[in-house]
Design an enzyme around this catalytic site. Structure first.
Site, PDB file in Angstrom:
ATOM      1  N   SER A 230       7.867 -10.387  -0.911  1.00 42.75           N
ATOM      2  CA  SER A 230       9.026 -10.402  -0.019  1.00 42.75           C
ATOM      3  C   SER A 230       9.821  -9.102  -0.053  1.00 42.75           C
ATOM      4  O   SER A 230      10.329  -8.656   0.985  1.00 42.75           O
ATOM      5  CB  SER A 230       9.938 -11.591  -0.344  1.00 42.75           C
TER       6      SER A 230
ATOM      7  N   HIS B 100      14.960  -8.064  -2.185  1.00 43.48           N
ATOM      8  CA  HIS B 100      14.967  -8.059  -0.727  1.00 43.48           C
ATOM      9  C   HIS B 100      15.827  -6.921  -0.184  1.00 43.48           C
ATOM     10  O   HIS B 100      15.398  -6.173   0.703  1.00 43.48           O
ATOM     11  CB  HIS B 100      15.504  -9.396  -0.193  1.00 43.48           C
TER      12      HIS B 100
END
Length: 290
Positions: free
Chosen positions: A209, A266
Site C-alpha cells: 500500500s 501511506h
C-alpha cells in the site's frame, strides 16, 4: 496477438488527438516513451491500418467527421497472456508477493516472516522483541529496507493491493519502462517503510500500500506536468484513494475491524511519489519543448 511499434515520433509531437480517435474506434493501442521519443504500439495485424489512419488524420478527428465502422475481428482487448508479456516487471512483483504470502501463510508463519520484516524479531512467550535496525544492517541484511512491501496479512490485503499494483504498475511500465517501475517501487518501499518506522516505532508492518500511494502520486503529478493517455486516471480513482487515506488516518477503518493501518507508510509513499512525478513530469515536458 503481439504488439509492435507503429509510430516513433518526437515528444514535441502532440498525439492526443490521434489517440482520442483510436479510442473512439476502439483500436487496441498504447503509447510509451523510449530514448526521447514517444512510441505508438498496436497489434501487428492492424499496423498498416493504423499507419494509413495517421497519414489521413494526424491530429485526430475532433469534429467526428470520420464514420466509425465496427471491426470486431481486430478490436479485441489484449488477452491476459499478452498483458503479462507487455508488463513483465509488474507481473514479477505480484508473483513475488504471492510466493511470500504462501511461504509466510499470510503472516501466520512467524519463523518465515521474520526474514522479510523491516526489523528482525524473536518471540519470548507472549512478547516480541525487535532487533535494532543498525544490528541488522551491520549483519548485511539490507534487503529488510525493501522486503516489507512483499508481506501481506490476509487474503483481502493482498487481493486489493495486487489489483491496484496491476492497474498502476502497468501504466508506469508501459510509459516509462520496466526498469523505472522497479526503481520507483523500491524507492517508494524504502521511503514508506522508514516513514512507518519513524512514526510508528518498532512493529510488524507490511504490504504494497505504501508503494501504491507512491505510484498514485507519481502518475497524478506526472500527468499534470506532461499529459499522456496512459497516465490519464479516472478522477474517481484519485478521489477514492485519497478519501480512503483520510479514512485510514481518522482511525475509522481500524475501528470497524480492518486492523492496524500503516498510515505513515501511506503518507510517506504519496509524498515521495508526488516528488518523483513532479521531477519526471518536468523532465518530460522539457524534452517535449526541445
Amino acid at each position: 496477438m503481439s504488439a509492435v511499434a507503429v509510430l516513433r515520433l518526437p515528444l514535441s509531437v502532440d498525439l492526443s488527438g490521434f489517440v482520442a480517435l483510436l479510442r473512439r474506434m476502439q483500436v487496441p493501442h498504447r503509447v510509451s516513451e523510449e530514448a526521447g521519443e514517444q512510441v505508438l504500439w498496436a497489434p501487428e495485424s492492424i499496423v498498416e491500418d493504423v499507419l494509413s489512419l495517421y497519414q489521413r488524420f494526424p491530429a485526430g478527428d475532433p469534429d467526428h467527421e470520420l464514420p466509425i465502422v465496427e471491426r470486431p475481428q481486430v478490436m479485441n482487448r489484449p488477452g491476459f497472456a499478452q498483458q503479462l508479456r507487455d508488463s513483465p516487471a509488474t507481473a514479477i512483483v505480484l508473483l513475488l508477493c504471492v510466493i511470500v504470502a504462501a511461504v509466510t501463510q499470510l503472516g501466520d508463519n512467524l519463523s518465515a516472516l521474520r526474514w522479510l520484516t523491516f526489523l528482525d524479531f524473536s518471540i519470548h512467550g507472549q512478547y516480541i522483541e525487535f532487533t535494532p535496525m543498525a544490528d541488522s544492517l551491520a549483519a548485511g541484511q539490507w534487503w529488510r529496507l525493501f522486503t516489507p512491501m512483499l508481506i501481506h496479512f490476509g487474503f483481502l490485503h493482498i487481493a486489493m493491493n495486487g489489483m491496484w499494483y496491476w492497474e498502476l504498475g502497468r501504466r508506469i511500465e508501459m510509459r516509462q519502462g520496466s526498469i523505472n517501475l522497479i526503481g520507483l517501487s523500491l524507492l517508494f518501499s524504502l521511503v514508506s517503510n522508514f516513514a512507518q518506522y519513524l512514526f510508528g516505532g518498532p512493529s510488524l508492518f507490511g504490504g504494497l500500500s505504501g508503494v501504491l500511494y507512491g505510484l498514485l502520486g507519481h502518475v497524478w503529478i506526472y500527468q499534470l506536468m506532461a499529459p499522456n493517455p496512459l497516465y490519464n486516471l479516472p478522477r474517481g480513482v484519485l478521489v477514492m484513494m485519497l478519501v480512503w487515506l483520510a479514512l485510514c488516518m481518522s482511525g475509522l477503518v481500524s475501528m470497524i475491524g480492518f486492523g492496524q493501518i500503516a498510515n505513515a507508510a501511506h503518507v510517506g509513499g504519496l509524498v515521495i511519489g508526488c516528488v518523483t512525478g513532479l521531477l519526471g513530469g518536468l523532465w518530460a515536458r522539457r524534452k517535449q519543448a526541445v
